[in-house]
Every structure is written in structure tokens, then in C-alpha cells.
Design an enzyme around this catalytic site. Structure first.
Site, PDB file in Angstrom:
ATOM      1  N   ARG A  86     -14.559  -3.741   5.901  1.00 15.12           N
ATOM      2  CA  ARG A  86     -14.171  -3.835   7.314  1.00 15.12           C
ATOM      3  C   ARG A  86     -15.288  -3.403   8.261  1.00 15.12           C
ATOM      4  NH1 ARG A  86      -8.246  -2.503   9.194  1.00 15.12           N
ATOM      5  NH2 ARG A  86      -9.081  -3.868  10.819  1.00 15.12           N
ATOM      6  N   HIS A 165      -2.391   4.888   6.796  1.00 13.03           N
ATOM      7  CA  HIS A 165      -2.740   5.043   8.216  1.00 13.03           C
ATOM      8  C   HIS A 165      -1.545   5.708   8.901  1.00 13.03           C
ATOM      9  CE1 HIS A 165      -5.783   1.450   8.479  1.00 13.03           C
ATOM     10  NE2 HIS A 165      -6.453   2.583   8.635  1.00 13.03           N
ATOM     11  N   ALA A 252      -1.126  -7.388   3.349  1.00 11.63           N
ATOM     12  CA  ALA A 252      -2.411  -6.719   3.608  1.00 11.63           C
ATOM     13  C   ALA A 252      -2.199  -5.248   3.933  1.00 11.63           C
ATOM     14  CB  ALA A 252      -3.133  -7.397   4.772  1.00 11.63           C
ATOM     15  N   CYS A 258       0.051  -2.717  13.766  1.00 12.92           N
ATOM     16  CA  CYS A 258      -1.356  -2.850  13.340  1.00 12.92           C
ATOM     17  C   CYS A 258      -2.032  -4.054  13.981  1.00 12.92           C
ATOM     18  CB  CYS A 258      -1.459  -3.069  11.834  1.00 12.92           C
ATOM     19  SG  CYS A 258      -0.624  -1.900  10.810  1.00 12.92           S
TER      20      CYS A 258
HETATM   21  N1  ARG Z   1      -5.826  -4.443   5.190  1.00  8.67           N
HETATM   22  C1  ARG Z   1      -6.026  -3.556   6.310  1.00  8.67           C
HETATM   23  C2  ARG Z   1      -6.715  -2.288   5.823  1.00  8.67           C
HETATM   24  O1  ARG Z   1      -6.435  -1.868   4.728  1.00  8.67           O
HETATM   25  C3  ARG Z   1      -4.734  -3.266   6.978  1.00  8.67           C
HETATM   26  C4  ARG Z   1      -4.879  -2.452   8.214  1.00  8.67           C
HETATM   27  C5  ARG Z   1      -3.569  -2.051   8.821  1.00  8.67           C
HETATM   28  N2  ARG Z   1      -3.786  -1.392  10.051  1.00  8.67           N
HETATM   29  C6  ARG Z   1      -3.118  -0.340  10.476  1.00  8.67           C
HETATM   30  N3  ARG Z   1      -3.356   0.079  11.684  1.00  8.67           N
HETATM   31  N4  ARG Z   1      -2.283   0.322   9.729  1.00  8.67           N
HETATM   32  O2  ARG Z   1      -7.508  -1.708   6.516  1.00  8.67           O
END
Ligand code: ARG
Length: 264
Positions: A86, A165, A252, A258
Site C-alpha cells: 500500500r 484497524h 479485502a 473504510c
Molecule cells: N485491504 C486493506 C488493508 O488491509 C483494507 C483496508 C481497510 N481500511 C480500513 N480503514 N479499515 O489495508
């Protein structure tokens, strides 16, 4: 009220950086687009506004704008993503915020010693109090930088890898009330949080349906999952409930909240 979103043109699950992600489980892309559009339309229907950032090929998780950074008035604290999968999103978010006139408090490139920080995925305001999540992505040390964060900061340590998160297990509803899944936190953090805000708890299955990953727009709440129990609870507090199915984003490890970043 204004949010930042990123259209899902290049969204997909092409790597695994949280326990929800499985590259063998395919995403129905046309359905993902429909689900995103319904969320977008529902947000607009409440009277809120949406700004869009152009999606970039090769950065499939860029749809999750919550992780771009933490805006506060005209300032932005830019994220320092934990995973290289990312990290390439950051320059695009940086450029968008610069262009939008934000004062960016931390410059790029991040030094290798800078702790990780994943923006409004982990740091959530309730009024002027910042609930500061850490444990899986964001590192506690990031919040120790003087002058960057508000003085009223509540540390929230996460313990369950499925709730990696803060916005997967904690959702401020008003300045004094939040919805949460308490088992996702250490017992010390459960105490801290309850000392600072009233809480409505969700159950394990509700949490696994990302019930806490809700978009709150004054008295409107957009949830990714329907639960009679939660709907009743929120309606008793005067909220109007909207449900936007997010099956393709759950693959995901994300859902409604999100996919949005609160700008103002
Ligand atoms: N696949 C993303 C990651 O693992 C998902 C992000 C989800 N974002 C969030 N704010 N919870 O980073």
C-alpha cells in the site's frame, strides 16, 4: 459534511495483508462497482458531499481512502503505510491533499525509522478527543510526536488480527457515544475507552459483518450489514439507518467506513 472517496476501477484482492484477504477468493468486480456506487449515492442522499480522487492502476486498496491520512481542519497527517503493497498510494494522496490546499504536517518520503500510521483507519475523532488505535498497523510511537496530535488522545490497543484497524471495531456516533466490539481491545484499553465515552456494544457475529465499519453523517448511519438488534438500538438514539451491502469489500477486510475519509 464532506468525504473523500476513490472509485473502484482497479479494486481487487491481489495480495494478502490481513486475515480477511484470500487471493484465491475472487472479487466480483461489476458487483464491487455497484456496491461502491450505492454507497456513494446513499451518502449524497443524506445531504453530504463527496470529493473523488482518481484511482491508480496497480494500487487496488486505494479505494480505502480512510487510510490516506488524518485530516483535521486544514491540516493533514499523511499515512505511513505498514505494507509495501500500500505504500505506493501515499504520493497520490499527498498530491491530492496538497492540491486541495491542505497543510501537510509530515512530508514524504517517510524515513525508515518513522513509525507506521494508517490514518483515519486507526485514528478517530469523537468531538475533539482522538481515539488513537494501534497494535497491528499503526504503531503507538507515531502518536508520541509532539505538536502533531491533539492533547486529548485516548490510546486504544487492538488485540484481534481480524479487527486490525480501529474503524473495524470502534465507531464514534456522537461526541459522547460510540459503537464498539469490546473483545477487539486489551482489557486496559477497554477501561480507558469506557472512561471517556459511552458505548453501545456489538456482538461477535455483528462485528464480523463489519457492523462497526459504519459511515456516520450526523443522524444518518450507513451500515454494511443489517441487524434488527443494532437497528433498534441506533433508532432509539435517534439515528436513521441505511444498509449498503459490501460483500466484495469484506473480501479485502473493509466495508463502508473504510471506503470514505471524512474531510470536514
Ligand atoms: N485491504 C486493506 C488493508 O488491509 C483494507 C483496508 C481497510 N481500511 C480500513 N480503514 N479499515 O489495508
Amino acid at each position: 459534511m464532506k468525504l473523500l472517496m476513490c472509485p473502484p476501477d482497479y479494486y481487487g484482492v491481489t495480495y494478502e495483508i490481513n486475515p480477511w484477504m484470500n487471493i484465491r477468493q475472487s472479487v466480483d468486480h461489476p458487483l464491487a462497482v455497484k456496491q461502491w456506487e450505492k454507497l456513494y449515492d446513499t451518502i449524497l442522499s443524506t445531504g453530504a458531499k463527496v470529493d473523488l480522487i482518481t484511482p491508480i492502476l496497480g494500487w487496488p486498496d486505494m479505494v480505502f481512502t480512510a487510510n490516506a491520512g488524518l485530516p483535521h481542519r486544514h491540516d493533514l497527517i499523511l499515512s505511513h503505510f505498514k505494507y509495501k503493497e500500500r505504500q505506493g498510494e501515499a504520493p497520490y494522496f499527498y498530491a491530492w491533499f496538497k492540491e486541495a490546499g491542505y497543510h501537510i504536517l509530515n512530508a514524504l518520503p517517510h524515513s525508515s525509522t518513522t513509525p507506521f500510521f494508517e490514518g483515519a483507519g486507526d485514528a478517530l475523532f469523537a468531538g475533539e478527543t482522538l481515539f488513537a488505535g494501534y497494535g497491528f498497523r499503526t504503531e503507538r510511537a507515531f502518536y508520541q510526536q509532539s505538536g502533531v496530535f491533539p492533547s486529548s488522545l485516548i490510546h486504544c490497543e487492538l488485540t484481534d488480527p481480524y479487527f486490525y484497524h480501529l474503524d473495524t471495531c470502534f465507531c464514534p456516533l456522537t461526541d459522547t457515544l460510540a459503537m464498539w466490539y469490546p473483545d477487539a481491545f486489551t482489557s486496559q484499553s477497554q477501561i480507558n475507552i469506557q472512561q471517556h465515552i459511552d458505548v453501545l456494544s456489538v456482538e461477535k457475529e455483528e462485528a464480523a459483518g463489519f457492523a462497526c465499519n459504519a459511515v456516520v453523517l450526523d443522524k444518518h448511519i450507513i451500515l454494511p450489514t443489517h441487524s434488527d438488534r443494532i437497528a433498534r438500538l441506533l433508532e432509539q438514539h435517534g439515528f436513521t439507518i441505511h444498509v449498503c451491502e459490501m460483500s466484495e469489500y469484506l473480501k479485502a477486510g473493509g466495508a463502508c467506513k473504510c471506503l470514505t475519509l471524512r474531510l470536514s
